[in-house]
Design an enzyme around this catalytic site. Sequence first.
Site, short mmCIF file in Angstrom:
data_model
loop_
_atom_site.label_atom_id
_atom_site.label_comp_id
_atom_site.label_asym_id
_atom_site.label_seq_id
_atom_site.Cartn_x
_atom_site.Cartn_y
_atom_site.Cartn_z
CG HIS A 104 -2.01 1.03 0.95
ND1 HIS A 104 -3.23 0.82 0.15
CD2 HIS A 104 -2.17 2.39 1.46
CE1 HIS A 104 -3.75 2.30 0.16
NE2 HIS A 104 -2.91 3.00 1.09
CE1 TYR A 140 -2.03 7.01 -0.08
CE2 TYR A 140 -1.01 5.55 1.73
CZ TYR A 140 -2.07 6.24 0.97
OH TYR A 140 -3.39 5.96 1.64
CG HIS A 189 -9.51 1.74 -7.10
ND1 HIS A 189 -9.83 2.84 -6.66
CD2 HIS A 189 -8.18 1.21 -6.29
CE1 HIS A 189 -8.74 3.26 -5.68
NE2 HIS A 189 -8.00 2.25 -5.55
CG PHE A 190 -4.28 -0.69 -9.67
CD1 PHE A 190 -4.04 -0.18 -8.25
CD2 PHE A 190 -3.47 -1.08 -10.42
CE1 PHE A 190 -2.52 -0.29 -8.19
CE2 PHE A 190 -2.05 -1.26 -10.10
CZ PHE A 190 -1.58 -0.89 -9.00
CG HIS A 191 -6.43 0.49 -15.06
ND1 HIS A 191 -6.54 -0.77 -14.56
CD2 HIS A 191 -5.39 0.49 -16.20
CE1 HIS A 191 -5.59 -1.86 -15.11
NE2 HIS A 191 -4.97 -1.16 -15.95
NE ARG A 247 -6.41 -7.31 -8.38
CZ ARG A 247 -5.86 -6.91 -7.43
NH1 ARG A 247 -6.21 -7.43 -6.41
NH2 ARG A 247 -4.86 -6.04 -7.48
NE ARG A 248 -3.81 -10.76 -8.91
CZ ARG A 248 -4.28 -10.83 -7.75
NH1 ARG A 248 -5.28 -11.51 -7.52
NH2 ARG A 248 -3.78 -9.63 -7.09
#
Length: 552
Positions: free
Chosen positions: A226, A230, A377-379, A442-443
Site C-alpha cells: 500500500h 503513495y 479503481h487502480f486504473h 480480477r485476474r
Amino acid sequence: MSLNKLTTVDRRDAKLALAHIYVAFIALLLGGLAGLLQVFVRTGQFTLPAGIGYYQVLTVHGVLLGLILTTFFIFGFQIASVSRTSGTFSDLQRRLGWIGFWLMTIGTTAAAVMVLLNKATVLYTFYAPLQAHWIFYLGLTLVVVGSWVGGAGQVLRYVQWRKENKGSKEPSPLLSFMVVINNLMWLVATLGVAVSVLFQLLPWSLGLIERVDVLLSRTLFWYFGHALVYFWLLPAYMVWYVIIPKVIGGKIFSDSLARLSFILFLLFSVPVGLHHQLTEPGIDGTWKFIQVILTMAVVVPSLMTAFSMFAMFELRGRELGGKGIFGWIRKLPWNDSRFFVPFIGMLAFIPGGAGGIVNASYQMNQLVHNTIWVPGHFHLTFASAVVLTYFGAAFWLIPHLTGRKLTKSINNLANISGILWAIGMTIMSAAMHIAGLLGAPRRSDYSEYGGAQQAYDWIPYQIAQAVGGTILFIAILVIMYVVVKLIWFAPKGEEEFPVGDVHESSGPTPPLLENFKLWLVILVALILFAYTVPLIDIISNAPPGVKGYKLW
C-alpha cells in the site's frame, strides 16, 4: 524564495536523470503492449501466439508498469528536482545515483527475462504459493537495493543543502523536502518486501527451505504494497503542488500545508497494509479494523491537496480577469499540455478516490474484493491520476534535460495523447467497475467459465475493455512519438524547469515541519502498534508443517 539560485539542472545530473527516464518509457511501451493483449484475450475472441500464456502477459503488464515504469521515472524526476532546487550533486552523490541505476537496470533485465521465459508467471504481487525462478526474485531484490543506493544520493544532497544554509530562517527547498519524504517512505516500506524475498521466497525458490508461511509472505508484501501506491502518488503531488503553479503563472498556495500533507502521507502510508487482506483468515478482525481506520485517515492530506490546488487555480484565474463563480476556470491555460494533461489526472483522482473508499471499507470490500472492480479503481488512480501527471511532467522535463524545446506542434500532440488517454480509460475503467459489480473475477481470462450464463453477462464489458484498451495503446504510441521527438528531434533551445514561488500571504513555515527525527519516531511507533501483534499471531499460529518456521 529558495536560497538556491540555479534555474537549470547540471548537465551531469541531467544525464543521470535521463538514463532513468529512458528505461521508464521503454517499460511503458512494452507494458502497454502486454496490457493490450490482456484485454483482447478477455474478449474470448483472441488467442495469444507462440504459446504465450495469459498470466504471462499479465505479469509483464503489472511488473513493468507498476514497478519499473514508476520507480525509474520517479527517480529520474527526483534527481532532476533535487539538482534544480538544492544544487548540483557532488561526485559521490552522483556516483551513488549511477550505481543505483545500474543495479536497478540489471535487476529489471534479470526479472524480465524470467517472465518472458515463462519461469516467473507469478503476477504483479508474486504471491506464494506461486513460485518463480530464483533469478526473478534476485532481480527484484537488485531493483530495491538499487533504489536505496540511488535514493541515498538524493537525500545526501538535501542534507548538504541544510549544512550549507545552517542558521538560515528560510525553510529548505520545498521540492527537495518532498523528495526526501518520498525516499524515506520508500525505504521504510520496502523493508517488508525485502524481508519476504530475501528470507522466504528466494531461499524457497533455491530449494534451501521446503516451504514458506504464505500468510506471512502476503502480510509482508502488503506492508510494502500500500505504501507503494503513495510512492507513485507523491511525485504526482510534487508536480501539483510545486510545478503546476509556475506553469499557469500562479503561486504555491501554502508552503506549510504542502509540507504537512506530505508528512501525513508518510505517517499513514505503511501501517495500513492489512486493509488489502480483509477477506483473509488468520488475521484478527480487530487489527484489520484498526488499519481500516488508519487507511481512512489519508483522506485528510488528500482533501488538503484538493483544497490547495483549486484555491491556487481560482486565485490565478481571478488574477487573469475571471468573473463570477466559475469564470476563473476559462482563464486557465487549457492549451498547455504541461497543465492540461496533469489536470485530466486530477479529475480522474476524484472517482478513483471514491472507489478507494469502497475498497478499504470493512463491509463494502466484501462485494468487490478480487473482482475486476479493483483493477478498474487502480486504473483511475495510478494509471490515470499518477501516470498522466508523469506524462505532463515529461513534456517539459525531457526537453529541459536534453536542451530542446517543447514546440507548439509537439505540445498539441501531447494534448491529443491526454484526450485519447481520458477517452480510453473512461471506457475501460467504467467497464471494469460494472463487470466487477456483476462478479467478474480480477485476474482471470474467463476461459474456465465456459458457457456459464454469468460469463455471457460479462461479455459486453469485456468488449468495452478491449475498445478502451485499444484507444489507450494508441495514446501510448502518440506519447512515445512525443518523447522521441523531445529527446532527439525537437529544435535546440531552453525549456524551463518550472518551480513555483510561495504566495506572499502563505505565512512562515514552522520549523517543526522539518523535524525528521520527530516524524520518523511517530512513524515507527505507528508501525509497531499496527503490526507487532498481527505478526506475532501469524507466526505463532502457523499451520502444521510451517509451525516453528524461521525467517533465516
